[in-house]
Design a protein around this motif. Sequence first.
Motif, PDB file in Angstrom:
ATOM      1  N   ASP A 145       0.827  -1.210   0.000  1.00 19.46           N
ATOM      2  CA  ASP A 145       0.000   0.000   0.000  1.00 19.46           C
ATOM      3  C   ASP A 145       0.860   1.259   0.000  1.00 19.46           C
ATOM      4  O   ASP A 145       0.399   2.339  -0.381  1.00 19.46           O
ATOM      5  CB  ASP A 145      -0.925   0.007   1.228  1.00 19.46           C
ATOM      6  N   ASP A 146       2.139   1.127   0.421  1.00 19.99           N
ATOM      7  CA  ASP A 146       3.029   2.288   0.505  1.00 19.99           C
ATOM      8  C   ASP A 146       4.011   2.348  -0.658  1.00 19.99           C
ATOM      9  O   ASP A 146       4.816   3.286  -0.748  1.00 19.99           O
ATOM     10  CB  ASP A 146       3.818   2.238   1.822  1.00 19.99           C
ATOM     11  N   CYS A 147       4.009   1.315  -1.542  1.00 20.82           N
ATOM     12  CA  CYS A 147       5.010   1.250  -2.615  1.00 20.82           C
ATOM     13  C   CYS A 147       4.357   1.387  -3.985  1.00 20.82           C
ATOM     14  O   CYS A 147       3.307   0.782  -4.244  1.00 20.82           O
ATOM     15  CB  CYS A 147       5.781  -0.064  -2.547  1.00 20.82           C
ATOM     16  N   GLU A 148       5.002   2.138  -4.853  1.00 15.12           N
ATOM     17  CA  GLU A 148       4.605   2.227  -6.244  1.00 15.12           C
ATOM     18  C   GLU A 148       5.611   1.467  -7.088  1.00 15.12           C
ATOM     19  O   GLU A 148       6.605   0.940  -6.588  1.00 15.12           O
ATOM     20  CB  GLU A 148       4.509   3.694  -6.664  1.00 15.12           C
ATOM     21  N   GLY A 149       5.395   1.446  -8.415  1.00 12.55           N
ATOM     22  CA  GLY A 149       6.239   0.660  -9.307  1.00 12.55           C
ATOM     23  C   GLY A 149       7.722   0.939  -9.154  1.00 12.55           C
ATOM     24  O   GLY A 149       8.530   0.024  -8.935  1.00 12.55           O
ATOM     25  N   PRO A 150       8.208   2.201  -9.287  1.00 14.89           N
ATOM     26  CA  PRO A 150       9.640   2.499  -9.154  1.00 14.89           C
ATOM     27  C   PRO A 150      10.198   2.094  -7.794  1.00 14.89           C
ATOM     28  O   PRO A 150      11.343   1.632  -7.690  1.00 14.89           O
ATOM     29  CB  PRO A 150       9.699   4.015  -9.356  1.00 14.89           C
ATOM     30  N   GLN A 151       9.411   2.268  -6.775  1.00 17.92           N
ATOM     31  CA  GLN A 151       9.884   1.927  -5.429  1.00 17.92           C
ATOM     32  C   GLN A 151      10.063   0.411  -5.289  1.00 17.92           C
ATOM     33  O   GLN A 151      11.010  -0.048  -4.658  1.00 17.92           O
ATOM     34  CB  GLN A 151       8.888   2.446  -4.395  1.00 17.92           C
ATOM     35  N   ILE A 152       9.134  -0.370  -5.899  1.00 20.14           N
ATOM     36  CA  ILE A 152       9.254  -1.826  -5.841  1.00 20.14           C
ATOM     37  C   ILE A 152      10.534  -2.275  -6.534  1.00 20.14           C
ATOM     38  O   ILE A 152      11.261  -3.158  -6.050  1.00 20.14           O
ATOM     39  CB  ILE A 152       8.023  -2.499  -6.476  1.00 20.14           C
ATOM     40  N   ILE A 153      10.873  -1.634  -7.690  1.00 21.63           N
ATOM     41  CA  ILE A 153      12.112  -1.970  -8.408  1.00 21.63           C
ATOM     42  C   ILE A 153      13.328  -1.657  -7.550  1.00 21.63           C
ATOM     43  O   ILE A 153      14.290  -2.451  -7.486  1.00 21.63           O
ATOM     44  CB  ILE A 153      12.169  -1.206  -9.749  1.00 21.63           C
ATOM     45  N   ASP A 154      13.307  -0.513  -6.882  1.00 22.30           N
ATOM     46  CA  ASP A 154      14.420  -0.152  -5.997  1.00 22.30           C
ATOM     47  C   ASP A 154      14.636  -1.231  -4.943  1.00 22.30           C
ATOM     48  O   ASP A 154      15.763  -1.646  -4.669  1.00 22.30           O
ATOM     49  CB  ASP A 154      14.128   1.185  -5.295  1.00 22.30           C
ATOM     50  N   VAL A 155      13.524  -1.693  -4.355  1.00 25.07           N
ATOM     51  CA  VAL A 155      13.634  -2.667  -3.262  1.00 25.07           C
ATOM     52  C   VAL A 155      14.191  -3.991  -3.782  1.00 25.07           C
ATOM     53  O   VAL A 155      15.092  -4.586  -3.191  1.00 25.07           O
ATOM     54  CB  VAL A 155      12.246  -2.887  -2.606  1.00 25.07           C
ATOM     55  N   VAL A 156      13.671  -4.481  -4.925  1.00 27.57           N
ATOM     56  CA  VAL A 156      14.115  -5.765  -5.469  1.00 27.57           C
ATOM     57  C   VAL A 156      15.595  -5.726  -5.810  1.00 27.57           C
ATOM     58  O   VAL A 156      16.344  -6.678  -5.580  1.00 27.57           O
ATOM     59  CB  VAL A 156      13.267  -6.138  -6.706  1.00 27.57           C
ATOM     60  N   ASN A 157      16.090  -4.595  -6.368  1.00 26.07           N
ATOM     61  CA  ASN A 157      17.509  -4.463  -6.727  1.00 26.07           C
ATOM     62  C   ASN A 157      18.429  -4.506  -5.521  1.00 26.07           C
ATOM     63  O   ASN A 157      19.605  -4.859  -5.644  1.00 26.07           O
ATOM     64  CB  ASN A 157      17.739  -3.164  -7.502  1.00 26.07           C
ATOM     65  N   ASN A 158      17.914  -4.137  -4.372  1.00 28.10           N
ATOM     66  CA  ASN A 158      18.745  -4.106  -3.165  1.00 28.10           C
ATOM     67  C   ASN A 158      18.720  -5.424  -2.392  1.00 28.10           C
ATOM     68  O   ASN A 158      19.335  -5.516  -1.331  1.00 28.10           O
ATOM     69  CB  ASN A 158      18.293  -2.970  -2.242  1.00 28.10           C
ATOM     70  N   HIS A 159      17.969  -6.432  -2.864  1.00 29.69           N
ATOM     71  CA  HIS A 159      17.857  -7.696  -2.131  1.00 29.69           C
ATOM     72  C   HIS A 159      18.069  -8.862  -3.078  1.00 29.69           C
ATOM     73  O   HIS A 159      17.812  -8.759  -4.285  1.00 29.69           O
ATOM     74  CB  HIS A 159      16.482  -7.814  -1.462  1.00 29.69           C
ATOM     75  N   GLN A 160      18.570  -9.941  -2.530  1.00 27.67           N
ATOM     76  CA  GLN A 160      18.830 -11.123  -3.349  1.00 27.67           C
ATOM     77  C   GLN A 160      17.537 -11.868  -3.701  1.00 27.67           C
ATOM     78  O   GLN A 160      17.420 -12.474  -4.762  1.00 27.67           O
ATOM     79  CB  GLN A 160      19.790 -12.068  -2.611  1.00 27.67           C
ATOM     80  N   LEU A 161      16.577 -11.858  -2.776  1.00 22.80           N
ATOM     81  CA  LEU A 161      15.303 -12.550  -2.996  1.00 22.80           C
ATOM     82  C   LEU A 161      14.163 -11.627  -2.618  1.00 22.80           C
ATOM     83  O   LEU A 161      14.283 -10.817  -1.690  1.00 22.80           O
ATOM     84  CB  LEU A 161      15.202 -13.824  -2.155  1.00 22.80           C
ATOM     85  N   ALA A 162      13.069 -11.764  -3.345  1.00 21.59           N
ATOM     86  CA  ALA A 162      11.864 -11.000  -3.025  1.00 21.59           C
ATOM     87  C   ALA A 162      10.695 -11.970  -2.873  1.00 21.59           C
ATOM     88  O   ALA A 162      10.508 -12.864  -3.698  1.00 21.59           O
ATOM     89  CB  ALA A 162      11.574  -9.981  -4.113  1.00 21.59           C
ATOM     90  N   LEU A 163       9.888 -11.797  -1.813  1.00 18.44           N
ATOM     91  CA  LEU A 163       8.705 -12.631  -1.561  1.00 18.44           C
ATOM     92  C   LEU A 163       7.457 -11.794  -1.785  1.00 18.44           C
ATOM     93  O   LEU A 163       7.353 -10.664  -1.278  1.00 18.44           O
ATOM     94  CB  LEU A 163       8.710 -13.161  -0.124  1.00 18.44           C
ATOM     95  N   ILE A 164       6.482 -12.381  -2.503  1.00 17.33           N
ATOM     96  CA  ILE A 164       5.235 -11.671  -2.761  1.00 17.33           C
ATOM     97  C   ILE A 164       4.113 -12.695  -2.906  1.00 17.33           C
ATOM     98  O   ILE A 164       4.322 -13.798  -3.418  1.00 17.33           O
ATOM     99  CB  ILE A 164       5.358 -10.777  -4.024  1.00 17.33           C
ATOM    100  N   MET A 165       2.913 -12.370  -2.454  1.00 22.48           N
ATOM    101  CA  MET A 165       1.759 -13.253  -2.529  1.00 22.48           C
ATOM    102  C   MET A 165       1.100 -13.108  -3.897  1.00 22.48           C
ATOM    103  O   MET A 165       0.718 -12.007  -4.304  1.00 22.48           O
ATOM    104  CB  MET A 165       0.747 -12.905  -1.427  1.00 22.48           C
ATOM    105  N   ARG A 166       0.992 -14.246  -4.630  1.00 25.52           N
ATOM    106  CA  ARG A 166       0.349 -14.245  -5.936  1.00 25.52           C
ATOM    107  C   ARG A 166      -0.734 -15.326  -5.959  1.00 25.52           C
ATOM    108  O   ARG A 166      -0.444 -16.490  -5.723  1.00 25.52           O
ATOM    109  CB  ARG A 166       1.359 -14.530  -7.036  1.00 25.52           C
TER     110      ARG A 166
END
Length: 821
Positions: free
Chosen positions: A166-187
Amino acid sequence: MARNMGKLLRKSGIDIIGDIAWGSRICLFYQTPDELIDILVPYFKAGLKNNEFCLLITSELPDKKATEKILRKSILDFYTYVEKGQIEIIPYTEWYIKNGSLNLPRAVKNWGEKLNQAIAGGFEGLRTSLNTSWLEKKDWQSFMEFEKGDNDTISKKLTICSYSLDDCEGPQIIDVVNNHQLALIMRHGKWDVIKKHEHDNMRYDLEKHVKELRCLYDIARVTGAPDITLNEKLADIVKILPLALQQPEMAFSRITINGDEFKTANYRDTNQKISADITVHGAKEGSVEVGYSEAPPLTENGMFSKEENLLLDAVAERLGAVAEQRQAEEALRESEEKFSKAFNASANFVAINRLKDDKFLEVNDSFTRITGYTREEALGRSAIDLNMWADEDEHARMIKIIKENNIIRNQEIRIRCKSGEIRTGLYSGEPISISGESCYLHTITDITEQKQSQELLQSVSYSSPLGIYIMQDDKLLYTNPQFQRITGYSQPELLGRELLSLVAIEDSDVVRSSAIYTLQEANPYPCEYRILNKTGQIKWVMQTVAPIHYEGKGAILGNIMDITERKYLERKVIEYEELSKMKSDLLATVSHELRTPLATIKGYSTMILDYFSRLGTEETKDYIKSIDNATDRLAKLVDNLLDTSRMDAGLLKLEKSPTSMGRLIQGVVVEASMRANHHHIITALDKNLSRVNIDPKRIRQVLDNLIDNAIKYSPQGTEILVSAKKTGPELLISVTDRGPGIPADELTNIFDRMYRIEQRLFSGADGIGLGLYICQRLVEAHGGRIWAESTLGKGSTIKFTLPITGMMNSKKTKPLAKHVS
């Protein structure tokens, strides 16, 4: 070397990720608190279990208090970990904020101090999580730079950074993924993992070998755990196996053993799998298999490497050994548990003693309750030491029987409790072997209260004026002397006999239903019935019953009171009341019946005297004829009353002689026809009717009464049929009219004394209801019987029989037996 390689990977606790290396950084995108809890709880459970220091940096929602509540509810022994200093929860304001502003250098310093603190405290490393929902937009870029610089893959630290979608937009999500080796998300309701990039070849090869070693290590750790069941171990192992394959993200596994099945959620029955048999004592008990739910990319090692096949064989062998060991342990444990439960749960005194010195080796709770000795006081001492045998010769006899016969059952003995109280019990014992030593197991069933109850019952029942019995399964098990006196049978004759065999057949259903009602309602219900005693005498008794327990089974306690004399007096009172009422009714009726003919006689006599000179010859003749008829009625009434009195007193005598019934009937019919010229009286007599030995005067009286009744109740002009025929050893005589008929429920009542009193006014017929009563008494006195048959609206027939046998040539006088109503 293998041990060091094993430590490079840590269990993440998150199924979709599996094992991860130190320095791993994971970003978690969530929408609801439940999604956050779904990842962080197993993540920290794994860290605590693997001796890692766990640190949670909380946000405003959830805050420190809410986070602690969640962990306390989800993690067993949470406070133990807190006291141990293995887990810590810190608000973000104490970690990132200083003087109201973001202070990232402070955070860097804090991370370093906590990692050092963890290593110094003997922990494997530091496992952390931080929630960024507090992060403001103005600080986003600087925080991303900070995250990028915190990419330390050497330090023994694992990190999950949580970001609310709810606090992240598209560019912010990309920033976060680039800074971490793994990303978890509910699909689509399932967690999915996104990798930033592939590891380099060196890391990949290392991890491949480490996975295999880690798999064997984890399986050994799980199978060696003493505090979980075999099923729990198999459930853990089936999750471990896919992590050892080349493509763990699409791998599955399944274990089948002893008919049970354990498999991963993505298991599919495909050809892309390998398996190995699990054997126990040389027999196949199941199998373990691994495979891919979809075709994996081919490698130079093929779909499954040689090492993976060898690994599967090793796992199957390990599981077979574990199952074999577990079977033996469970069999032993089950046997011990059964014995222990039976031993301790028994309501009886149970103990184990050494045979050589009679010392107690073990006693149960009932032993301490019954004897008053504690377990500590009893163990290592004998019953003789404790002075428990009221008769020491009894003890020696019991031991001798056990040694000679190997068993003893339900011998009555007496034991002395710690308080000095003597209690009675049923003693049983048999030899057993414990660790090669001869012992004996013995039990005592305490029957003190039962014996006291039996003695009390015997004492009370022997002196009771009531007949007391105990019945079980409808059979008598106990009777007291009074019961025996009432029935006339001795105790041996009564025991085992059914109570209902003593009851009059007519009262059996009453006794049975009364007992059932009493037992169902748990309310004593007196029941009166007749019994037939041994001499054949009928006695009335009044009974009450109640449910009891007798000799360990349900039974019925009953008592009976002899009320024969009371019933006799009651019957006499009833007879007296009936007789009194009958006399009152008779007096009223006779008074009325006497007045009618007397009034006629008086009236016509007075008229003749007063008007004699004025009356003509015919008129005077009619008056005199009325006086004559009234005199006949009055004479007949007096005769009936006198006959009834003589019969009731037993004074009326029969003067019997051989008589022709044909002539007697013809004579009666001729005279009746003269009296009733408005009716047609006909006969239907068999030829050659047998002569019978009767009192002709009294049988003529019967016929007169029956024909007069038929005349009274038949319309004028109708026929009255008198018939007679031989039927076997009897002569059957009947009188049939064409009157209104008699209701079926009154056919037997018409022969009762004065039955017609209540119906005379309705019918219009005169009489006091003694005619048919007298007929019945006279017929029965001759050895015959009388009855009525009728159809409403068509008429009635009165029939009676006279016996043909017993003809006598000479006259014989016989008194009429007194009637008992």
